[in-house]
Write an enzyme that holds these catalytic residues in place. Structure first.
Site, short mmCIF file in Angstrom:
data_model
loop_
_atom_site.label_atom_id
_atom_site.label_comp_id
_atom_site.label_asym_id
_atom_site.label_seq_id
_atom_site.Cartn_x
_atom_site.Cartn_y
_atom_site.Cartn_z
N HIS A 1 91.26 -4.85 4.33
CA HIS A 1 92.91 -4.66 3.83
C HIS A 1 93.17 -3.58 2.82
O HIS A 1 92.31 -3.85 1.76
CB HIS A 1 93.42 -6.27 3.41
CG HIS A 1 94.96 -6.08 3.07
ND1 HIS A 1 95.80 -6.41 4.18
CD2 HIS A 1 95.66 -5.85 2.06
CE1 HIS A 1 97.05 -6.10 3.60
NE2 HIS A 1 96.74 -5.77 2.49
N CYS A 2 93.63 -2.99 3.04
CA CYS A 2 94.03 -1.66 1.97
C CYS A 2 95.32 -1.67 1.25
O CYS A 2 96.42 -1.41 2.01
CB CYS A 2 93.62 -0.37 2.51
SG CYS A 2 93.78 1.16 1.45
N VAL A 3 95.16 -1.97 -0.14
CA VAL A 3 96.43 -2.00 -0.71
C VAL A 3 97.04 -0.81 -0.67
O VAL A 3 98.36 -0.49 -1.01
CB VAL A 3 96.47 -2.60 -2.20
CG1 VAL A 3 96.06 -3.90 -2.13
CG2 VAL A 3 95.19 -1.67 -2.75
N VAL B 1 99.40 -0.99 2.26
CA VAL B 1 100.01 -1.97 2.44
C VAL B 1 99.89 -2.52 4.12
O VAL B 1 100.76 -2.79 4.60
CB VAL B 1 101.44 -1.79 2.46
CG1 VAL B 1 102.21 -2.98 1.85
CG2 VAL B 1 101.90 -0.36 1.32
N ASN B 2 98.47 -2.55 4.31
CA ASN B 2 98.40 -2.72 5.76
C ASN B 2 96.75 -3.13 5.87
O ASN B 2 95.96 -2.66 5.18
CB ASN B 2 98.80 -1.78 6.71
CG ASN B 2 98.99 -2.24 8.17
OD1 ASN B 2 98.72 -3.32 8.48
ND2 ASN B 2 99.24 -1.26 8.94
#
Length: 314
Positions: free
Chosen positions: A160-162, A165-166
């Site tokens: 999960h990559c901040v 946002v996905n």
């Protein structure tokens, strides 16, 4: 009571929304420093030589081309669903579990909280084919993992990559890699383009180099882009090794990848399972329709394996 860090995972969604603004702010600073403060004046300056004009045109054309590709790939990652488990999906069962699991597969609906038979609950985590997510209350395809931030299972989840946002999964992993690739090219270009102005900032060679605002933007743009170029290069090298071995960040972290990794089909086929077989589509965030029909791995539900290699499913 044990402290559960996953209670705070939903807060990462808010952080992610802020990170989009941060990305756009960095792009804006870089654009101002390169285009407005540096190379447009060099291009239109009354004392500009032929060499200065050609250099300015080259930098401006490359900058805008790479910026377009960077933003295209970035928003493709942000807006593309990484892949979720279809409601009607059920796995192929071993014979000893089929009689008990198949009726359950037809009865399970997301959110109903159906209690699994005890024998099946104990069997599923150790079975190489059948996996069940107790949080989502449905079966999990191979290489699928539950994301505590998104609150659902993601097909071939990488992480999960901040920043986007996905989640990065089966259906947007290629877009994420292209985003890294074009970010590295763009930040490297900006760093090299601003290097002479950065040096002049300290040597006072250019006494009339511009307003304090332009000088500050040039200094900040150079430092930010240099830092991002170096950090993104590390991520590119890491993900290149993962693609070459047909593994994900989660699989590598859990130390399930080895010389006998069952999804490693060779570098060429491993690459095609992420980027597709059509070379004309390799550098854009899209897939050819033919590849989507011929390569089931692009959908994230079915992955070819080495016929002579077993191993536990993640």
């Amino acid at each position: 009571m044990a402290w559960n860090v996953f209670r705070f995972c939903t807060g990462l969604r808010i952080v992610g929304s802020i990170m989009i603004v941060v990305v756009l702010a960095i792009v804006a600073v870089s654009y101002y420093a390169v285009v407005i403060a540096s190379y447009i004046p060099q291009l239109l300056g009354p004392a500009a030589s032929f060499h200065d004009i050609i250099l300015a045109l080259l930098v401006l054309l490359l900058f805008h081309a790479l910026l377009f590709m960077l933003l295209w790939c970035y928003f493709s990652v942000v807006l593309t669903d990484p892949g979720s488990v279809p409601q009607a999906w059920s796995p192929a069962m071993d014979e000893d579990l089929e009689a008990e699991a198949v009726p359950l597969a037809s009865a399970v609906q997301p959110g109903l909280g159906i209690n699994l038979p005890t024998s099946l609950v104990h069997s599923l985590p150790h079975n190489s084919k059948v996996r069940f997510c107790k949080k989502c209350n449905h079966f999990k395809p191979p290489r699928c993992h539950h994301c505590s931030v998104c609150g659902r299972c993601i097909l071939k989840m990488d992480h999960h990559c901040v920043w986007v946002v996905n989640c990065v999964g089966a259906r947007n992993y290629k877009y994420f890699l292209l985003f890294l690739f074009y970010t590295f090219l763009e930040t490297t270009l900006v760093t090299l383009a601003l290097l002479p102005h950065f040096i002049a900032f300290f040597t006072d060679v250019e006494e009339d180099s511009g307003s304090p605002g332009k000088l500050a933007a040039t200094f900040l743009g150079f430092v930010l882009n240099l830092a991002f170029a170096l950090s993104v290069l590390g991520f590119l090298i890491m993900h290149a090794s993962l693609v070459a071995g047909n593994s994900t960040t989660i699989e590598a972290y859990e130390k399930k990848v080895s010389a006998k990794w069952k999804y490693d089909l060779g570098r060429k086929r491993n690459f095609e399972q992420v980027f597709g077989a059509r070379k004309s589509y390799w550098l854009i965030p899209s897939y050819a329709e033919e590849d989507m029909r011929r390569l089931p791995a692009l959908h994230g539900l079915d992955f070819p394996c080495k016929p002579d290699v077993g191993g536990d499913e993640l």
